[in-house]
Design an enzyme around this catalytic site. Structure first.
Site, short mmCIF file in Angstrom:
data_model
loop_
_atom_site.label_atom_id
_atom_site.label_comp_id
_atom_site.label_asym_id
_atom_site.label_seq_id
_atom_site.Cartn_x
_atom_site.Cartn_y
_atom_site.Cartn_z
N SER A 138 14.30 19.57 -16.49
CA SER A 138 13.19 20.47 -16.79
C SER A 138 13.73 21.63 -17.63
CB SER A 138 12.62 21.00 -15.48
OG SER A 138 11.93 22.20 -15.70
N HIS A 189 0.83 -1.22 0.00
CA HIS A 189 0.00 0.00 0.00
C HIS A 189 0.86 1.26 0.00
CE1 HIS A 189 -3.32 -2.71 1.20
NE2 HIS A 189 -2.43 -3.24 2.02
#
Ligand code: ARG
Length: 493
Positions: free
Chosen positions: A283, A164
């Protein structure tokens, strides 16, 4: 006749093939009908299929040796000239036939005796797909080999294991890698299995209803390296389930890779792994960024294969027997899917095997979130407590700010009214709080304990060797068929 896609016009040969083509496909839908451009993928396959068919026709006395020789020589010239030199046509089959007739004259029209484009195209797709499937299998097998090497090098590199997305139990980088290698081994097995059904010959079934000519279908199957026939002629022309199962296997592989990519993205995000610069991107505005773009693309490309499988099944759904032109749209779904996943496999595994695993940081993080709790409960249960009771004791310790040995001692007293020393070996409990020991104690088959993992690695390597020889056997038998076909062709040329 007009040209398109850089194909030469057939000229004014005036043979029947050209007349027929102009009658049926010279109108406004000509481009819509044509698969010639996309058929580049099966150009070589079609030449091989033509050669095997012509050799068989000559052997059966259906076509004279001299005519066979002329057709086979024309096919060599057409191969040398390449797909882009083909005359215009509805598809590669028609264009090659036209090119043969252009060179040989009307006698070249004997090439299409006792067959149809329906069995022809089905055979070509199978010939090409089996090559692509073997290339993909090779890529996956190589990927597995590299992953096993890295896994062996990191059999003791402790890291956090998650369920999880929450810290769950410590494991090792090697154990995590082997989990994906095992999945890739099953993906390989599915591809090898589907290969057996790709590799069956529909050739000689003609349009769908057989032929009065005394053909030898086993002979063309052998010359093309097939391991058997799709016997029923109607089935042979219609069947594309080999595309479905290949694309399904490919989609399963892409799904395996998407999980691997996602794990790498989250590991990079947590500082558990340093992706090599050549597999990262930056980026255009934020100079500090190093993003795991290659792995995000691997994850994203799963859409290509899933779309391919959906597109293929939608194309095939409800098609009546035997040949329907919808089938012309089937192949590209499989080609796109297999190309996409082949590239993804290379990149995903490249990113994984070049990555750096910061051992100290990983060891530090391995115990985060009281991830050794299960091991402590296991030790208490091994000392005699019912597992559920042990679970409750450790859960109580886990609610404290510092769930160490003191907290466990307090929890035992609070839950059981006994001292820790009365219920278990205190040293064993303390050791279980250490992530390294927590890994070492989980030595059941398939677990992460280094020795257990080493035994698994041996079995995984054996399995890999078997897949490598299965691949080599298939490649060898295709190569043997190719050289038989070449020498048969030589006897006529
Ligand atoms: N280009 C066609 C295909 O890819 C070949 C078969 C055409 N057959 C026919 N009956 N129109 O499926």
């Amino acid at each position: 006749m007009t040209d398109s896609e850089g194909h030469d016009g057939a000229g004014e040969s005036g043979d029947e093939g050209v007349v027929r083509r102009e009658r049926f496909s010279g109108g406004p839908a000509r481009e819509f009908l044509s698969s010639l451009s996309a058929d580049e993928r099966i150009f070589a396959a079609d030449l091989a299929v033509d050669r095997a068919h012509v050799v068989m026709l000559a052997e059966q006395g259906i076509v004279g040796d001299e005519t066979a020789g002329e057709i086979l020589r024309a096919l060599d010239e057409i191969e040398d000239a390449g797909h882009s030199s083909l005359p215009d046509g509805e598809d590669v089959h028609e264009a090659i036939e036209t090119a043969v007739i252009d060179r040989v004259g009307p006698e070249g029209g004997r090439m299409h005796t006792a067959r149809s484009r329906n069995d022809e195209v089905a055979t070509c797709i199978r010939c090409r797909l089996r090559e692509d499937a073997l290339d993909l299998i090779e890529t996956v097998v190589e990927a597995r080999e590299q992953m096993l090497e890295v896994a062996a090098a990191h059999d003791e590199t402790v890291m956090p294991g998650y369920t999880h997305l929450q810290p769950a139990q410590p494991t090792t980088v090697g154990h995590w890698l082997c989990s994906y290698e095992s999945a890739l081994a099953r993906d390989t097995a599915r591809l090898l299995d589907t290969y057996e059904r790709i590799n069956q010959s529909p050739l000689g079934g003609a349009a769908f209803a057989g032929t009065p000519f005394d053909i030898d279908r086993e002979r063309t199957a052998d010359l093309l390296g097939f391991n058997g026939l799709v016997e029923n002629a109607m089935d042979g022309a219609s069947a594309r389930d080999f595309l479905v199962e290949t694309t399904a296997a490919v989609t399963g592989l892409a799904t395996t890779l998407s999980g691997l990519a996602e794990d790498m993205v989250t590991f990079a995000n947590r500082g558990h792994v340093e992706i090599a610069d050549e597999y990262a991107s930056t980026s255009s505005i934020m100079p500090q960024k190093k993003n795991p773009d290659t792995l995000e693309l691997v994850r994203g490309r799963t859409g290509d294969t899933t779309a391919g499988l959906n597109g293929l099944l939608t194309t095939l759904k409800g098609l009546p027997r035997a040949y329907n032109r919808d089938l012309q749209r089937a192949g590209s779904h499989a080609w796109d899917a297999i190309d996409s996943v082949t590239a993804s496999t290379e990149v995903a595994v490249g990113a994984v095997v070049t990555a750096e695993w910061p051992e100290e940081e990983l060891a530090e993080a391995a115990g985060d979130g009281f991830s050794t709790a299960t091991g402590v409960a296991d030790r208490l249960a091994q000392a005699g407590l019912p597992f559920r009771t042990a679970h409750e004791v450790v859960a109580r310790a886990g609610e404290t700010a510092d769930p160490g040995i003191d907290a466990i001692e307090d929890a035992v007293e609070a839950e059981l009214g006994q001292s820790l020393d009365d219920v278990a070996d205190r040293e064993a409990i303390e050791a279980a709080l250490d992530p390294v020991e927590s890994v070492r104690m989980r030595d059941s088959r398939g677990g992460p304990a280094p020795e257990t993992l080493c035994a698994h690695l041996d079995r995984a390597r054996d399995n890999l060797d078997e897949d490598q020889s299965a691949l080599a056997d298939r490649r060898d038998s295709l190569a043997a068929a190719e050289s038989t076909l070449d020498s048969e062709v030589d006897t006529y040329v």
